[in-house]
Enzyme design. Sequence first.
Site, PDB file in Angstrom:
ATOM      1  N   GLU A   1      -9.075 -10.704  -7.932  1.00  0.00           N
ATOM      2  CA  GLU A   1      -8.159  -9.577  -7.718  1.00  0.00           C
ATOM      3  C   GLU A   1      -6.928  -9.679  -8.624  1.00  0.00           C
ATOM      4  O   GLU A   1      -6.411  -8.661  -9.095  1.00  0.00           O
ATOM      5  CB  GLU A   1      -7.748  -9.528  -6.250  1.00  0.00           C
ATOM      6  CG  GLU A   1      -8.913  -9.179  -5.330  1.00  0.00           C
ATOM      7  CD  GLU A   1      -8.596  -9.341  -3.853  1.00  0.00           C
ATOM      8  OE1 GLU A   1      -9.502  -9.127  -3.027  1.00  0.00           O
ATOM      9  OE2 GLU A   1      -7.439  -9.687  -3.509  1.00  0.00           O
TER      10      GLU A   1
ATOM     11  N   THR B   1      -5.666  -7.058  10.665  1.00  0.00           N
ATOM     12  CA  THR B   1      -5.934  -5.796   9.963  1.00  0.00           C
ATOM     13  C   THR B   1      -5.420  -4.589  10.757  1.00  0.00           C
ATOM     14  O   THR B   1      -4.827  -3.676  10.187  1.00  0.00           O
ATOM     15  CB  THR B   1      -7.460  -5.645   9.744  1.00  0.00           C
ATOM     16  OG1 THR B   1      -7.949  -6.832   9.121  1.00  0.00           O
ATOM     17  CG2 THR B   1      -7.770  -4.446   8.871  1.00  0.00           C
TER      18      THR B   1
ATOM     19  N   ASN C   1      -2.113   0.235   6.723  1.00  0.00           N
ATOM     20  CA  ASN C   1      -1.690  -1.064   7.266  1.00  0.00           C
ATOM     21  C   ASN C   1      -0.818  -1.857   6.287  1.00  0.00           C
ATOM     22  O   ASN C   1      -0.742  -3.073   6.345  1.00  0.00           O
ATOM     23  CB  ASN C   1      -2.880  -1.857   7.813  1.00  0.00           C
ATOM     24  CG  ASN C   1      -3.856  -2.289   6.738  1.00  0.00           C
ATOM     25  OD1 ASN C   1      -3.680  -1.962   5.573  1.00  0.00           O
ATOM     26  ND2 ASN C   1      -4.866  -3.043   7.117  1.00  0.00           N
TER      27      ASN C   1
ATOM     28  N   TYR D   1     -12.223  -2.039  -3.900  1.00  0.00           N
ATOM     29  CA  TYR D   1     -12.794  -2.176  -2.553  1.00  0.00           C
ATOM     30  C   TYR D   1     -14.318  -2.056  -2.573  1.00  0.00           C
ATOM     31  O   TYR D   1     -14.905  -1.652  -1.574  1.00  0.00           O
ATOM     32  CB  TYR D   1     -12.182  -1.133  -1.618  1.00  0.00           C
ATOM     33  CG  TYR D   1     -10.823  -1.532  -1.080  1.00  0.00           C
ATOM     34  CD1 TYR D   1     -10.669  -2.693  -0.312  1.00  0.00           C
ATOM     35  CD2 TYR D   1      -9.690  -0.754  -1.309  1.00  0.00           C
ATOM     36  CE1 TYR D   1      -9.434  -3.063   0.204  1.00  0.00           C
ATOM     37  CE2 TYR D   1      -8.442  -1.115  -0.794  1.00  0.00           C
ATOM     38  CZ  TYR D   1      -8.336  -2.273  -0.037  1.00  0.00           C
ATOM     39  OH  TYR D   1      -7.111  -2.637   0.485  1.00  0.00           O
TER      40      TYR D   1
ATOM     41  N   PHE E   1     -15.736   3.701   6.660  1.00  0.00           N
ATOM     42  CA  PHE E   1     -14.365   4.110   6.349  1.00  0.00           C
ATOM     43  C   PHE E   1     -14.058   4.074   4.855  1.00  0.00           C
ATOM     44  O   PHE E   1     -12.916   4.287   4.452  1.00  0.00           O
ATOM     45  CB  PHE E   1     -13.364   3.235   7.115  1.00  0.00           C
ATOM     46  CG  PHE E   1     -13.533   1.755   6.891  1.00  0.00           C
ATOM     47  CD1 PHE E   1     -13.010   1.143   5.756  1.00  0.00           C
ATOM     48  CD2 PHE E   1     -14.220   0.977   7.812  1.00  0.00           C
ATOM     49  CE1 PHE E   1     -13.171  -0.220   5.543  1.00  0.00           C
ATOM     50  CE2 PHE E   1     -14.379  -0.391   7.600  1.00  0.00           C
ATOM     51  CZ  PHE E   1     -13.848  -0.992   6.457  1.00  0.00           C
TER      52      PHE E   1
ATOM     53  N   HIS F   1      -2.180  -5.478   1.530  1.00  0.00           N
ATOM     54  CA  HIS F   1      -3.452  -6.161   1.335  1.00  0.00           C
ATOM     55  C   HIS F   1      -3.161  -7.639   1.129  1.00  0.00           C
ATOM     56  O   HIS F   1      -2.126  -7.988   0.554  1.00  0.00           O
ATOM     57  CB  HIS F   1      -4.155  -5.607   0.087  1.00  0.00           C
ATOM     58  CG  HIS F   1      -5.264  -6.499  -0.410  1.00  0.00           C
ATOM     59  ND1 HIS F   1      -6.508  -6.494   0.164  1.00  0.00           N
ATOM     60  CD2 HIS F   1      -5.289  -7.427  -1.399  1.00  0.00           C
ATOM     61  CE1 HIS F   1      -7.265  -7.397  -0.461  1.00  0.00           C
ATOM     62  NE2 HIS F   1      -6.549  -7.969  -1.417  1.00  0.00           N
TER      63      HIS F   1
ATOM     64  N   LYS G   1       0.826  -1.213   0.000  1.00  0.00           N
ATOM     65  CA  LYS G   1       0.000   0.000   0.000  1.00  0.00           C
ATOM     66  C   LYS G   1       0.862   1.266   0.000  1.00  0.00           C
ATOM     67  O   LYS G   1       2.087   1.192   0.174  1.00  0.00           O
ATOM     68  CB  LYS G   1      -0.935  -0.060   1.206  1.00  0.00           C
ATOM     69  CG  LYS G   1      -1.955  -1.215   1.132  1.00  0.00           C
ATOM     70  CD  LYS G   1      -2.970  -1.142   2.276  1.00  0.00           C
ATOM     71  CE  LYS G   1      -3.974  -2.285   2.192  1.00  0.00           C
ATOM     72  NZ  LYS G   1      -5.043  -2.162   3.227  1.00  0.00           N
TER      73      LYS G   1
ATOM     74  N   ARG H   1       2.527  -6.538   9.165  1.00  0.00           N
ATOM     75  CA  ARG H   1       1.842  -5.355   9.711  1.00  0.00           C
ATOM     76  C   ARG H   1       2.398  -4.978  11.087  1.00  0.00           C
ATOM     77  O   ARG H   1       2.504  -3.804  11.418  1.00  0.00           O
ATOM     78  CB  ARG H   1       0.331  -5.606   9.761  1.00  0.00           C
ATOM     79  CG  ARG H   1      -0.318  -5.486   8.374  1.00  0.00           C
ATOM     80  CD  ARG H   1      -1.743  -5.976   8.389  1.00  0.00           C
ATOM     81  NE  ARG H   1      -2.456  -5.672   7.143  1.00  0.00           N
ATOM     82  CZ  ARG H   1      -3.555  -6.294   6.764  1.00  0.00           C
ATOM     83  NH1 ARG H   1      -4.089  -7.245   7.518  1.00  0.00           N
ATOM     84  NH2 ARG H   1      -4.146  -5.958   5.630  1.00  0.00           N
TER      85      ARG H   1
ATOM     86  N   ARG I   1      -2.162 -14.465   4.738  1.00  0.00           N
ATOM     87  CA  ARG I   1      -2.847 -13.679   5.779  1.00  0.00           C
ATOM     88  C   ARG I   1      -2.183 -13.901   7.145  1.00  0.00           C
ATOM     89  O   ARG I   1      -2.137 -12.987   7.965  1.00  0.00           O
ATOM     90  CB  ARG I   1      -4.342 -13.970   5.780  1.00  0.00           C
ATOM     91  CG  ARG I   1      -5.019 -13.286   4.567  1.00  0.00           C
ATOM     92  CD  ARG I   1      -6.500 -13.459   4.553  1.00  0.00           C
ATOM     93  NE  ARG I   1      -7.219 -12.653   5.516  1.00  0.00           N
ATOM     94  CZ  ARG I   1      -7.669 -11.418   5.316  1.00  0.00           C
ATOM     95  NH1 ARG I   1      -7.431 -10.800   4.173  1.00  0.00           N
ATOM     96  NH2 ARG I   1      -8.342 -10.774   6.239  1.00  0.00           N
TER      97      ARG I   1
END
Length: 139
Positions: A128, A93, A114, A51, A59, A117, A11, A104, A87
């Site tokens: 995706e 998250t 964060n 998203y 948010f 993704h 990100k 993270r 993950r």
Amino acid sequence: MNGNLTLTILKPDAVANGHTGKIIDHILQAGFRIKAMKLIQLDERTAGMFYDIHRERSFFKELVGFMISGPVVPMILEKENAVADFRELIGATDPAKAAPGTIRNLYARSIEANTVHGSDSDENALREAHFFFSDLETL
Ligand code: ATP
Ligand code: MG
């Protein structure tokens, strides 16, 4: 059956803070192979489409604003059990809740910034991957 692909995005905070090299190394050391990678600047429409499932969340506007605040690095990653293993590698998250040693935990600053993704299912991983790499004929 678990698939062997996942889609990640480094990100804008990861790129802006100069963490991309360290994060990519972390991902490779964990046994993932990079099948595709690019650095791009998202626009509002594209980030909103990515998203879309969060469109009704409080948010959403901030999330899209953050994702277009600077360049990002989407990557298709390959490994057995890729979605779940990735993950686990990135952590929760909210970085304050991410386990020690996760990406993270090491690099993220807030639930919004964060750092990475990770796809949440095999079905979304494929969706995706095609979203960012529509030019790839086979995945
Ligand atoms: P990602 O989809 O980016 O891998 P995730 O699956 O851990 O993250 P999601 O629930 O899909 O989390 O939320 C997508 C993104 O929206 C999060 O990564 C985070 O940047 C942002 N987000 C989620 N919850 C909040 C919140 N309560 N406040 C602000 N931003 C949030
Ligand atoms: Mg998610």
